[in-house]
Write an enzyme that holds these catalytic residues in place. Structure first.
Site, PDB file in Angstrom:
ATOM      1  N   LYS A 155       0.804  -1.217   0.000  1.00  0.00           N
ATOM      2  CA  LYS A 155       0.000   0.000   0.000  1.00  0.00           C
ATOM      3  C   LYS A 155       0.837   1.268   0.000  1.00  0.00           C
ATOM      4  CE  LYS A 155      -4.293  -1.921   1.632  1.00  0.00           C
ATOM      5  NZ  LYS A 155      -5.515  -1.727   2.444  1.00  0.00           N
ATOM      6  N   LYS A 236      -8.314 -10.139  -8.168  1.00  0.00           N
ATOM      7  CA  LYS A 236      -9.444 -10.413  -7.285  1.00  0.00           C
ATOM      8  C   LYS A 236     -10.580  -9.443  -7.570  1.00  0.00           C
ATOM      9  CE  LYS A 236      -7.457 -10.027  -3.263  1.00  0.00           C
ATOM     10  NZ  LYS A 236      -7.301 -10.072  -1.784  1.00  0.00           N
ATOM     11  N   LYS A 239     -13.930  -3.646  -4.975  1.00  0.00           N
ATOM     12  CA  LYS A 239     -14.788  -2.469  -5.060  1.00  0.00           C
ATOM     13  C   LYS A 239     -14.107  -1.327  -5.790  1.00  0.00           C
ATOM     14  CE  LYS A 239     -17.056  -3.593  -0.698  1.00  0.00           C
ATOM     15  NZ  LYS A 239     -17.269  -3.209   0.701  1.00  0.00           N
TER      16      LYS A 239
END
Length: 370
Positions: A155, A236, A239
């Protein structure tokens, strides 16, 4: 750091993941489902898990995590599920959206089958002991240890820089688990390193202060397959995917679901087979079919015999609509019952505090705060 880890422990922390994973697998990992050789849960078993309030879950969340939560609450005598809003603020959040997303997540969990009579469902930030224990455990954690964890490496690269909260995120995860003296934690393979940190911190704290305060939490590795993006089966389902046809949400209408499945990536071979390497798109559909119908992939392929991929997509869509329609109906009803959702969280906060307060009092006394 205020309380650096002893030098003799440093090499242990810097071992490669592959070596560590193989060494601890037998000791700390167990299958999340019932098996012939698995010992049944005892009264001392306690499961903890959490989910960030990112709004309404998608199909991957439902089949990969939430469906398993429902199973665990039936199998284990003590289960806690946290809506992890402290973790959510490692990224910028609009306060009103965060409050709405928190209640939407509670409604979603209830709609998916989480039962607050069987599991403690609570909002993480409403139990202040999480943050205090996280600080204490952070003082037992080396910076190199955190730097090698995947949460930070992935991240921080995405953002080009990362906050202190993101850096210490795994310590808060460890505090979440240890605060309730949890014995089992459902995780995916990509989260095993973070659980190992919780295991290490439990050992370090117990050794440093001479009391076995924290048990060693074990991983429950579920058998659920990861649901891939309908438009890019190499990734994957997410959202954050910019393609609206890539992700199915549990609030999608039957028409939405049917359209998204119909437009899912497949290939030019008409027969339905399961081969994730050679046929990732079709295999993703088979995996979704199997998970939604609670059958094996072999049975799903058998049911597709005689169908081309276009017709098979119709079958998958039908199975998904049947599975998700009741969830959607319950969710829409629950979202309109704000006072009920708030009451569920308040009761969950009370029950969580009953477990968290004695643990932190014990920790504070050992550390020397009182």
């Amino acid at each position: 750091m205020a309380l650096p880890v002893r030098a003799s422990l440093a090499p242990h922390f810097l071992l490669s993941f592959s070596g560590r994973f193989q060494r601890v697998r037998k000791r700390f990992l167990c299958d999340g489902g019932a098996s012939e050789n698995e010992e049944p849960p005892t009264a001392a078993c306690r499961v903890f898990s959490g989910i960030q309030p990112t709004g309404v879950p998608h199909l991957g969340n439902y089949l990969g995590t939430l469906d398993n939560w429902v199973t665990l609450q039936e199998r284990y005598p003590s289960v806690l599920y946290s809506v992890a809003d402290l973790h959510a603020v490692t990224r910028p959040q609009d306060p009103r959206a965060l409050r709405t997303n928190t209640l939407d997540m509670v409604a979603s969990l209830l709609a998916c089958g989480v039962d607050p009579r069987k599991a403690v469902l609570f909002q993480q930030s409403q139990v202040p002991e999480h943050a205090e224990l996280s600080w204490i455990l952070g003082c037992l954690t080396s910076m190199p240890r955190l730097r090698h964890l995947p949460q930070w490496k992935i991240k921080s690269k995405q953002k080009n820089e990362g906050s202190v909260g993101l850096y210490t995120y795994p310590v808060l995860q460890a505090a979440d688990i240890l605060l309730y003296k949890s014995t089992h934690v459902p995780v995916g393979e990509d989260q095993v390193q973070h659980l190992e940190l919780a295991q290490d911190l439990a050992r370090i704290f117990n050794r440093r202060y001479g009391h076995a305060v924290f048990p060693q939490p074990r991983a429950l590795l579920g058998s659920a397959r990861k649901v891939k993006s309908l438009r890019d089966p190499s990734s994957k389902m997410s959202k954050s995917d910019g393609q609206t046809m890539a992700t199915i949400y549990i609030t999608d209408t039957p028409d939405d679901i049917t359209l998204k499945i119909r437009r899912a990536v497949s290939d030019f071979t008409s027969e339905v087979t399961y081969d994730p390497e050679a046929r990732p798109g079709v295999s993703n559909l088979v995996g979704i079919h199997a998970a939604a119908a609670a059958i094996g992939v072999d049975e799903a392929v058998s049911l597709a015999r005689g169908l081309d991929t276009a017709a098979y997509k119709g079958l998958v869509a039908e199975v998904l609509v049947q599975r998700l329609a009741p969830v959607r109906q319950r969710l829409l009803r629950l979202k309109a019952e704000r006072s009920h959702l708030e009451a569920v969280l308040e009761e969950g906060r009370r029950r969580a505090c009953e477990l968290a307060t004695p643990t932190l009092q014990q920790v504070r006394k050992l550390v020397g705060f009182c």
